[in-house]
Design an enzyme around this catalytic site. Structure first.
Site, PDB file in Angstrom:
ATOM      1  CB  SER A  21      13.210  36.518  32.254  1.00  9.65           C
ATOM      2  OG  SER A  21      12.995  35.860  31.005  1.00  9.65           O
ATOM      3  CE  LYS A  23      17.085  32.856  34.217  1.00  5.81           C
ATOM      4  NZ  LYS A  23      16.235  34.193  33.683  1.00  5.81           N
ATOM      5  CB  SER A  50      13.779  32.698  31.003  1.00  6.88           C
ATOM      6  OG  SER A  50      14.492  33.763  31.423  1.00  6.88           O
TER       7      SER A  50
END
Ligand SMILES: NC(=O)C[C@H](N)C(=O)O
Length: 486
Positions: free
Chosen positions: A173, A74, A149
């Site tokens: 997330s 990420k 997210s």
């Protein structure tokens, strides 16, 4: 294929690491112009690292567990010398001079970092639509969001663009996008995994964790990234158990608590409710005892989180002043003007909304009414869990109230967007480990996620239950039909 299968193939010479990497890069080139799950693909670096590993394999060296396996990261985890943007314009030119602990551990374990994945800006969002670099689409149905997210990390695993990835989970997330994309995603206990090099959003909640195609791969990634880190004082010095050893143990006699407060929500989709309840029956068939558990404060999590998380974010994001790093507005006459303009142009609207809410909640005169009150409710939520874990080993709930929603459906309605975190937030507020794994599909063939929540540092139990469920339910045999570019 599991990591174990890949290791066998690499060892026997049936496949080389270079071939694995090249295959993923080809697939990224084919599918990611549509999905947009990667912000950066490290083609050259990944291929040269793979060649190096292939040489080591050929010379019979004993190699660490993830050697030669392509993994994605990420884009809120600092990677030395590789741009790390948090999907924000304000960090568009930020190249970290240091490596986050988790990525360092993965690299030391031999993993090949194939690229950095798309996300909601500063991890604020539940759909990966707030990224400054365009949204990620859901590989099961490209008209739907992948969740957020960590949407890029979830979608890239689901579409077979990498074999596993790292995400971060502040209010859901990792678990919510795992649920929307039909993969396994886990948030470890607060303190289990180092956040050194994770760009901070809400520091009392943020945790790094794995995404994988199956529970054993998630366990392997967790094994590698866990443990005390001198560089993060919130990590706890408790030995990391061998998660793989307990994976295949029977769950006979284990007590699993159904959080009944989750099931009477009007926003809970019928398909989700039915699938999760039938998953509980499957666990019962495997020998577990299902008990109804009440966590009366569970549903207060969302109101509590949306005071605490923005408060912490407003403090953490004060560092983006146009001076130290990141985007700087040009031609301003004073320091104040330069800083305000840099922030006004550099941050997107959801990030600004959180900064405003947080600044308000912390301001003199309001801090007791909002921030302090939220902290008090947080304690009550934690106490409910403490009581529950006196009666059961593991708790069970849906991961999200619905399956993946349509792109654009909630982007102008922050309240609707926030509700997607309803069932994931309580574990963050209490610092507990939780996992989401695929348990079925809705009428439109979109994946449904089952959430298991454990007591602190009991990741092993969660993985054990999840693994037994996965083997019995065999939901993972369905993969998205990624022919959307044809
Ligand atoms: N960061 C997270 O865990 C996601 C949550 N939806 C948020 O916007 O805060």
């Amino acid at each position: 294929m599991t990591f174990e299968d890949l290791r066998q193939k690499l060892k026997s010479g049936e496949v080389s690491s270079k071939e694995l990497v090249q295959e993923k890069i080809n697939r990224i080139n084919e599918l990611d112009p549509t999905l947009n799950s990667f912000l950066i693909v490290n083609t050259e670096l990944a291929l040269s690292k793979a060649e190096h590993i292939d040489k080591q394999i050929a010379s019979g060296d004993h190699l660490p567990p993830l050697s030669g396996i392509p993994i994605a990261i990420k884009d809120n985890l600092c990677t030395k010398g590789i741009k790390t943007t948090c999907a924000s314009k304000i960090l568009d030119n930020f190249v970290p001079p240091y490596e986050s602990t988790v990525t360092k551990k993965l690299l030391n374990a031999g993993a090949i970092m194939i690229g950095k994945t798309n996300m909601d800006e500063f991890a604020m969002g539940s759909s990966t639509e707030t990224s400054a670099f365009g949204p990620t689409l859901n590989p099961w149905n490209i008209t739907k969001v992948p969740g957020g997210s960590s949407g890029g990390s979830a979608a890239s695993v689901a579409a077979g663009l990498c074999y596993g990835s790292l995400g971060s989970d502040t209010g859901g997330s990792i678990r919510q996008p795992a649920s929307f994309c039909g993969v396994v995603g886990m948030k470890p206990t607060y303190g289990r995994v180092s956040r050194w090099g994770l760009i901070a959003f809400a520091s009392s909640l943020d945790q790094v964790g794995p995404f994988a195609n199956n529970v054993s791969d998630a366990a392997e990634i967790l094994q590698v990234i866990s443990g005390k880190d001198e560089l993060d004082s919130t990590t706890v010095d408790i030995p990391v158990p061998n998660y793989l050893e307990t994976l295949s143990k029977s769950i006979k006699g284990m007590k699993i608590g159904l959080i009944d407060n989750c099931f009477d929500h009007e926003g809970l989709a019928t398909d989700v409710k039915e699938s999760v309840l039938s998953s509980a029956s499957l666990l019962e068939n495997l020998g577990a005892e299902i008990v109804n558990i009440s966590c009366p404060r569970f549903n207060d999590g969302i109101a509590t989180y949306y005071v605490i998380a923005p408060s912490e974010a407003s403090a953490n994001l004060a560092r983006y002043d146009g001076v130290k790093y990141g985007f700087r507005a040009e031609d301003e006459q004073s320091l104040i003007e330069m800083t305000s303009k840099s922030r006004a142009l550099g941050f997107g609207s959801e990030v600004k909304r959180r900064i405003l809410i947080g600044t308000y909640a912390l301001s003199a005169g309001y801090v007791d009414a909002y921030y302090k009150k939220a902290q008090q409710v947080r304690t009550l939520i934690r106490r409910d869990f403490d009581d529950a874990f006196k009666k059961v080993d593991v708790l069970l709930a849906p991961t999200a109230p619905t399956t993946a929603f349509g792109s654009g459906d909630n982007i102008d309605n922050p309240m609707a967007m926030y509700l997607s975190d309803l069932l994931t937030i309580p574990a963050n507020l209490a610092g507990l480990p939780a996992i989401s794994l695929p348990c079925g599909f809705d009428k439109s063939d979109l994946p449904i996620g089952l959430q298991l929540i454990g007591n602190v540092f009991e990741e092993g139990k969660l993985l054990q239950v999840a693994n037994q469920f996965e083997k019995a339910a065999e939901v993972y045999k369905n993969r998205p039909k990624t022919d959307f570019t044809l």
